[in-house]
Design a protein around this motif. Structure first.
Motif, PDB file in Angstrom:
ATOM      1  N   PRO A   1       0.842  -1.211   0.000  1.00 43.50           N
ATOM      2  CA  PRO A   1       0.000   0.000   0.000  1.00 43.50           C
ATOM      3  C   PRO A   1       0.872   1.254   0.000  1.00 43.50           C
ATOM      4  CG  PRO A   1      -0.005  -1.025   2.149  1.00 43.50           C
ATOM      5  CD  PRO A   1       0.736  -1.951   1.247  1.00 43.50           C
TER       6      PRO A   1
ATOM      7  N   PRO B   1       1.867   5.061   1.048  1.00 45.77           N
ATOM      8  CA  PRO B   1       1.644   5.871   2.242  1.00 45.77           C
ATOM      9  C   PRO B   1       0.626   6.974   1.954  1.00 45.77           C
ATOM     10  CG  PRO B   1       3.895   6.138   1.398  1.00 45.77           C
ATOM     11  CD  PRO B   1       3.219   5.112   0.561  1.00 45.77           C
ATOM     12  N   GLU B   2       0.018   7.496   3.007  1.00 47.05           N
ATOM     13  CA  GLU B   2      -1.031   8.502   2.841  1.00 47.05           C
ATOM     14  C   GLU B   2      -0.501   9.802   2.243  1.00 47.05           C
ATOM     15  OE1 GLU B   2      -3.248   9.124   6.382  1.00 47.05           O
ATOM     16  OE2 GLU B   2      -3.565   6.989   6.685  1.00 47.05           O
ATOM     17  N   HIS B   3       0.753  10.127   2.479  1.00 47.11           N
ATOM     18  CA  HIS B   3       1.300  11.385   1.984  1.00 47.11           C
ATOM     19  C   HIS B   3       1.856  11.253   0.555  1.00 47.11           C
ATOM     20  CE1 HIS B   3       4.709   9.224   3.715  1.00 47.11           C
ATOM     21  NE2 HIS B   3       5.448   9.848   2.805  1.00 47.11           N
TER      22      HIS B   3
END
Length: 103
Positions: free
Chosen positions: A65, A67-69
């Motif tokens: 996955p 990362p969110e950033h």
């Protein structure tokens, strides 16, 4: 060697040999021998691939996955469909001028 391994190899060989015999036009002794040998090689390749895949972790085949950033993906710029990506020239090329008959 376990009986399941022998049975699996026999099923592979029979399936591959039958597929070869169905796909060829004439079945003779030489064609059958060639098909049996090719099926044996295919069986060995299938068994080796299956044994190799059993030792790979499942997570290696999955995409990790992000990362969110992480920045969103941007499309790549499109290049013209001409040789070397150059834009088409309004003048004919030298070879085209040489091959075109003059009036």
């Amino acid at each position: 060697m376990r009986w399941t391994t022998v049975a699996e190899a026999a099923v592979w060989w029979a399936a591959l040999c039958a597929l070869y015999l169905v796909l060829i036009s004439a079945v003779g002794p030489l064609e059958f021998a060639l098909g049996a040998l090719a099926a044996l090689l295919g069986t060995l390749a299938a068994r080796t691939a299956a044994a190799t895949l059993r030792h790979l972790p499942l997570t290696a085949a999955l995409r990790p996955p992000l990362p969110e950033h992480a920045a969103p993906a941007r499309p790549l710029p499109l290049h013209p469909a001409t040789p070397c990506g150059y834009p088409p020239s309004p003048e004919p090329a030298l070879l085209e001028r040489a091959l075109t008959p003059t009036r």
